[in-house]
Design an enzyme around this catalytic site. Sequence first.
Site, PDB file in Angstrom:
ATOM      1  CG  MET A   3      -8.611   7.061   7.082  1.00 53.52           C
ATOM      2  SD  MET A   3      -9.309   5.464   6.589  1.00 53.52           S
ATOM      3  CE  MET A   3      -9.779   4.786   8.200  1.00 53.52           C
ATOM      4  CE  LYS A  19      -7.172   7.173  -1.049  1.00 57.15           C
ATOM      5  NZ  LYS A  19      -8.467   7.547  -0.438  1.00 57.15           N
ATOM      6  CG  ASP A  50      -2.075  -0.945   1.133  1.00 53.41           C
ATOM      7  OD1 ASP A  50      -2.399  -1.339   0.001  1.00 53.41           O
ATOM      8  OD2 ASP A  50      -2.643  -1.293   2.173  1.00 53.41           O
TER       9      ASP A  50
END
Length: 259
Positions: A170, A57, A35
């Site tokens: 987040m 991402k 990741d």
Amino acid sequence: MTPRLTVVGAGPGDAGLITLKAIKAIKSADVILFDALVNEELLQYASPKAEKIFVGKRKGCYAYQQDQINDLIVERALRCGHVVRLKGGDPFIFGRGAEELEYAKDYAIEVAVVPGISSVAAVPAYQGIPLTKRNASESFWVITGTTKSHKISSDVALAAKSTATVVILMGMSKLSEIVQIFSKEGKSKTAVAIIQNGTRIDQNVGIGTISNIESIVKEKQLSNPAIIIIGEVVNQRVDLTDIYSKANLALINSRQQNA
């Protein structure tokens, strides 16, 4: 050749916070799916023959969607053997590690997990912030700031009513809503720390209160990936600046000498 999947926690960012068992798994991997939050220095432990695939991402763009990652795990395990799914922090804390294990098991693939040091505790610790401390905090919440439906978690409002330390992952895109929720509970003076790229050399930190943290975020240009810590423990932090400055300087010098 036995198809198998090992989901491995890569730790919060500092490559030195990887576990020995994680290194052993990386060394034995035929394929590594990693990741964006994984420190790529860890890939040096892999065999030169191992295939390394970025599946994270960056700048809001997904290299692979989760369904595609699941299929890639199965395809590579059946074709190549040992797949290591290398994930930032701990794979079972907002990491979707359990979902990947379950998917692989449906295809009769052997599975295992190697826990990692979570950013939840490590990132505040690197700033000298204890999540609990006698006479300051008896417990702590760990909450995702953004749910699957892209809305703020309802647990934030529940946490705001407590005296516990609140750690939000987040949550940067929901910071204004978080501020409003805590302000409604009369906690505008409550201390807040926001730590971007925690445990890394380029970490960026903003310290303030609920009432002024948004202006501090703009001033410090804080953005994702970041952790939000709310509570009295922020005021109880231990000054580790000199220690980490010297450690980071030594690391930079070492890299320059090895370049």
